[in-house]
Design a protein around this motif. Structure first.
Motif, mmCIF file in Angstrom:
data_model
loop_
_atom_site.group_PDB
_atom_site.id
_atom_site.type_symbol
_atom_site.label_atom_id
_atom_site.label_comp_id
_atom_site.label_asym_id
_atom_site.label_seq_id
_atom_site.Cartn_x
_atom_site.Cartn_y
_atom_site.Cartn_z
ATOM 1 N N GLY A 42 0.809 -1.205 0.000
ATOM 2 C CA GLY A 42 0.000 0.000 0.000
ATOM 3 C C GLY A 42 0.842 1.255 0.000
ATOM 4 N N ILE A 43 0.183 2.344 0.284
ATOM 5 C CA ILE A 43 0.828 3.651 0.393
ATOM 6 C C ILE A 43 0.514 4.201 1.772
ATOM 7 N N PHE A 44 1.526 4.761 2.414
ATOM 8 C CA PHE A 44 1.318 5.443 3.693
ATOM 9 C C PHE A 44 1.613 6.921 3.488
ATOM 10 N N ILE A 45 0.666 7.763 3.907
ATOM 11 C CA ILE A 45 0.801 9.220 3.786
ATOM 12 C C ILE A 45 0.879 9.771 5.212
ATOM 13 N N PRO A 46 2.085 10.029 5.719
ATOM 14 C CA PRO A 46 2.232 10.426 7.128
ATOM 15 C C PRO A 46 1.671 11.807 7.453
ATOM 16 N N SER A 47 1.478 12.672 6.469
ATOM 17 C CA SER A 47 1.056 14.050 6.756
ATOM 18 C C SER A 47 -0.448 14.226 6.955
ATOM 19 N N VAL A 48 -1.244 13.163 6.787
ATOM 20 C CA VAL A 48 -2.702 13.274 6.931
ATOM 21 C C VAL A 48 -3.066 13.493 8.399
ATOM 22 N N CYS A 49 -3.961 14.444 8.631
ATOM 23 C CA CYS A 49 -4.416 14.773 9.984
ATOM 24 C C CYS A 49 -5.924 14.567 10.087
ATOM 25 N N VAL A 50 -6.397 14.366 11.297
ATOM 26 C CA VAL A 50 -7.836 14.314 11.567
ATOM 27 C C VAL A 50 -8.173 15.477 12.494
ATOM 28 N N ILE A 51 -9.422 15.912 12.409
ATOM 29 C CA ILE A 51 -9.882 17.063 13.177
ATOM 30 C C ILE A 51 -10.838 16.591 14.257
ATOM 31 N N ASP A 52 -10.723 17.141 15.448
ATOM 32 C CA ASP A 52 -11.686 16.911 16.518
ATOM 33 C C ASP A 52 -12.903 17.767 16.183
ATOM 34 N N LEU A 53 -13.884 17.166 15.483
ATOM 35 C CA LEU A 53 -15.026 17.917 14.979
ATOM 36 C C LEU A 53 -15.868 18.552 16.080
ATOM 37 N N GLU A 54 -16.003 17.878 17.205
ATOM 38 C CA GLU A 54 -16.794 18.435 18.301
ATOM 39 C C GLU A 54 -16.154 19.719 18.832
ATOM 40 N N SER A 55 -14.845 19.703 19.027
ATOM 41 C CA SER A 55 -14.152 20.914 19.505
ATOM 42 C C SER A 55 -14.214 22.022 18.460
ATOM 43 N N LEU A 56 -14.062 21.672 17.189
ATOM 44 C CA LEU A 56 -14.141 22.668 16.129
ATOM 45 C C LEU A 56 -15.524 23.305 16.084
ATOM 46 N N ALA A 57 -16.571 22.473 16.156
ATOM 47 C CA ALA A 57 -17.942 23.000 16.130
ATOM 48 C C ALA A 57 -18.204 23.909 17.322
ATOM 49 N N GLN A 58 -17.740 23.535 18.505
ATOM 50 C CA GLN A 58 -17.919 24.377 19.699
ATOM 51 C C GLN A 58 -17.192 25.706 19.535
ATOM 52 N N SER A 59 -15.999 25.672 18.990
ATOM 53 C CA SER A 59 -15.224 26.889 18.785
ATOM 54 C C SER A 59 -15.902 27.811 17.776
ATOM 55 N N LEU A 60 -16.354 27.249 16.653
ATOM 56 C CA LEU A 60 -17.025 28.054 15.634
ATOM 57 C C LEU A 60 -18.347 28.614 16.147
ATOM 58 N N THR A 61 -19.079 27.817 16.920
ATOM 59 C CA THR A 61 -20.335 28.284 17.507
ATOM 60 C C THR A 61 -20.089 29.461 18.439
#
Length: 175
Positions: free
Chosen positions: A61-80
């Motif tokens: 396969g291929i490994f892409i080390p630079s991929v990130c995930v976002i804590d959507l709950e924290s992001l939504a709270q911050s944007l709200t």
């Protein structure tokens, strides 16, 4: 809010024998695109190399080390919080039944009453195309594609999975 997790795109162990040889071609295509865009990839050519990243059975396969995930709950709270601080009025749990334009304002009709606004942000998710149509915005269709997510019994701690894992898909695949 960001977790650098990386992403593994793998060809399943029996994939090539099952006629899924195009998956290997899809990996080459991804690798070429990534090289053109200067994305750091690692090609994994052996099942043992794959198991060093995730406890799965795969040919390579291929490994892409630079991929990130976002804590959507924290992001939504911050944007709200930012939106409320800037004077936004948020209405939850009320279906939009219609939208009309009155001068330079949108009038959003909901089951809880009307809301007037100079700006309208369409965040209706799977029904966003319906809201767009009501607001006289672009008319588009949504194509629903099936996806599968699995939960690791015992959690990621037991299996020590620290990355996103996806199967390679043949070019032009729709699911």
């Amino acid at each position: 809010m960001l977790l650098k997790a990386g992403m593994l795109i793998a060809v399943p162990q029996g994939g090539i024998r099952a006629g899924l040889w195009k998956e290997a071609g899809a990996l080459w295509s991804l690798w070429r695109q990534g090289r053109r865009q200067h994305i750091p990839f690692q090609f994994i050519f052996t099942p043992a190399g794959i198991r060093e990243i995730a406890p799965i059975r795969a040919r390579g396969g291929i490994f892409i080390p630079s991929v990130c995930v976002i804590d959507l709950e924290s992001l939504a709270q911050s944007l709200t919080g930012d939106a409320i601080d800037a004077g936004a009025h948020l209405v939850y749990g009320s279906e939009v039944t219609g939208i009309r334009i009155d001068g330079s304002n949108y009038v959003v009709e909901t089951l809880k009453g009307e809301i007037r606004s100079k700006a309208l942000i369409n965040s209706a998710g799977l029904r966003a195309h319906e809201i767009s149509k009501m607001a006289k915005g672009p008319n588009y269709e949504v194509e629903f594609l099936r996806g599968d997510y699995y939960e690791l019994i015992g959690g990621i701690e037991k299996w020590k999975v620290q990355t996103l894992v996806y199967p390679a898909m043949p070019p032009g695949s729709r699911s």
